[in-house]
Design an enzyme around this catalytic site. Sequence first.
Site, short mmCIF file in Angstrom:
data_model
loop_
_atom_site.label_atom_id
_atom_site.label_comp_id
_atom_site.label_asym_id
_atom_site.label_seq_id
_atom_site.Cartn_x
_atom_site.Cartn_y
_atom_site.Cartn_z
N ARG A 81 0.86 -1.18 0.00
CA ARG A 81 0.00 0.00 0.00
C ARG A 81 0.90 1.23 0.00
NH1 ARG A 81 -2.76 -0.56 4.88
NH2 ARG A 81 -4.18 -2.00 3.85
N ARG A 151 -1.01 6.12 9.67
CA ARG A 151 -1.02 5.63 8.29
C ARG A 151 -1.31 6.75 7.29
NH1 ARG A 151 -3.53 -0.52 8.72
NH2 ARG A 151 -2.14 -1.22 10.38
N LYS A 213 -2.60 0.43 15.14
CA LYS A 213 -2.67 1.31 13.98
C LYS A 213 -3.40 2.61 14.32
CE LYS A 213 -6.72 -1.17 12.20
NZ LYS A 213 -7.23 -1.99 11.09
N LYS A 215 -5.14 6.22 12.36
CA LYS A 215 -5.57 6.77 11.07
C LYS A 215 -5.99 8.23 11.24
CE LYS A 215 -7.09 2.24 9.40
NZ LYS A 215 -8.22 1.42 8.91
N CYS A 433 -14.57 -4.03 0.56
CA CYS A 433 -13.14 -4.24 0.74
C CYS A 433 -12.65 -5.30 -0.24
CB CYS A 433 -12.85 -4.66 2.18
SG CYS A 433 -13.46 -6.32 2.59
N CYS A 439 -6.89 -11.51 0.90
CA CYS A 439 -6.80 -11.09 2.30
C CYS A 439 -6.84 -12.30 3.22
CB CYS A 439 -7.94 -10.13 2.64
SG CYS A 439 -7.88 -9.60 4.37
N CYS A 478 -14.80 -9.31 6.64
CA CYS A 478 -14.55 -9.66 8.04
C CYS A 478 -14.90 -8.44 8.87
CB CYS A 478 -13.09 -10.09 8.23
SG CYS A 478 -11.93 -8.70 8.35
N CYS A 482 -12.45 -2.53 6.84
CA CYS A 482 -11.81 -1.87 5.71
C CYS A 482 -12.80 -1.29 4.70
CB CYS A 482 -10.85 -2.83 5.01
SG CYS A 482 -9.47 -3.37 6.03
#
Length: 569
Positions: A81, A151, A213, A215, A433, A439, A478, A482
């Site tokens: 990414r 990110r 993470k 964002k 996603c 994935c 899931c 995303c």
Amino acid sequence: MTDNNKYTVEGPLSDNERIKGESNFLRGTIADDLKDDLTGGFTADNFQLIRFHGMYQQDDRDIRAERAKQKLEPLHNVMLRARLPGGIITPEQWLAIDAFAESHSLYGSIRLTTRQTFQFHGVLKPHIKLMHKTLNSVGIDSIATAGDVNRNVLCTSNPVESEVHQQAYEWAKKISEHLLPKTRAYAEIWLDGEKLETTDEEPILGNNYLPRKFKTTVVIPPQNDVDVHANDLNFVAIAEDGQLVGFNVLVGGGLAMTHGDTSTYPRKATDFGFIPLEKTLDVAAAVVGTQRDWGNRVNRKNAKTKYTLERVGVDAFKAEVERRADIAFAPSRDYTFTGRGDRIGWVEGVDGNYHLTLFIENGRILDYPGKPLKTGCAEIAKVHTGDFRLTANQNLIVAGVRPENKALIEELARKHGLIQDGVSQQRLDSMACVSLPTCPLAMAEAERYLPDAVTDIEALLDKHGLSGDSIIFRVTGCPNGCGRAMLAEVGLVGKGPGKYNLHLGGNREGTRIPRMYRENISEQAILDELDTLLGRWAKERESGEGFGDFVVRAGIIAPVIDSAKDFYD
């Protein structure tokens, strides 16, 4: 770091903390792994560490069982990414990534993502360094687009029609650079950078980086195209007389959860208040630093900023940010979100240039039979003198088109299927996603399921006389969020092959979380439920009432007021 440790979570640290602490500032033994041609994958801790360099190790799950029968390991490869603050890319850069995807990825595609950047899928180990060097040669990297760091910074992607848009984009870039890791590991490993005899320091992220993470977005009302409530830190642009004067700061949004674990839940971001422009970077660092020091390093499922706010209290977290940034938040300035979608088609800018937003279903740019999208984008890049904008809705903007080039750009777009008349508003308002086959977390289909699912919903809308209407419809394979299904009017969250949890009750503006309506049901059962509900919407709705607002007002589903307390009620 602060000496205030009363909010630290006590207990054995998660193994990810050991990995980061022993990594020598994210180097690990990645360089040695690259030389190991006995496996296509990365071993031990490096499987996690490459994420900080913007990559995830994956394999093609469609052929995993067959390879196992042949006594072969899974077809290990990486997804990369890129880091593109605000999603802006030049035609020259586009042509470089197009050429690499064509010649060095298993799938040949460029995938536009909800993180307002692009991904390469299916890059084998022998080509990984070439990938990074290719990107570096045109001024792109993938530093900190995954892992426990801040990110890719999103920014409202409407074409530049005013100075406010350009100013907001510049701040997105500044925030991105300010919060980047300072280690030279990326340059040393992937670009053969010189190994300096210096001590690495991470003054903002800390030597063990963040607990989870993180964002960040910059958003310009009235468009909520970056979905602020899906992110840890958000700067809402406030303008006066056509000039950016500051930001409202929203903290603690996030959509991921874990099936069966009620200690996890989606959460809307909390409005802390207004700040002037000159305090932007100080506040960004203060929010990150507070989460760095107070976040849960024991249980990664509760390590995100949203859980820190719920555990320590919003007032305590906000006060700590004010202390670190040496600021007192002012009352938030008024703003309104009216929608989230991209404006498909041509828009004229204030400078007399034009901007063309192209709808890319699922963000997957590839040559399909009768619709060679990837070739078309490359042909446009060869003649385009402006830039491209990647949107958080997985679409592509050809921005800054001179009037004399407008007809040529449109001709190329139509010739290659990048403009297709008759695309429904429902298709434009739907998103998924990546999910299967690449994935590793996917439980159900998403990207491959979406087109047919939208066709079925279009048929239901037509059946009930709603063909001019649409619903915000999103699918994730899931519960990690995303595809941002937890901000949809109708959100599907994968539970198993062909099975989803059906969530209802979000709104068009993206300011309300939907609640689970039916659990673990089949695709046909979902359509049956929607058939009934859309029929009621057609007959019972008030003027201009969106589907999500209707199901709440009609008592079909209770609104989520405080997801930490009532999401599972």
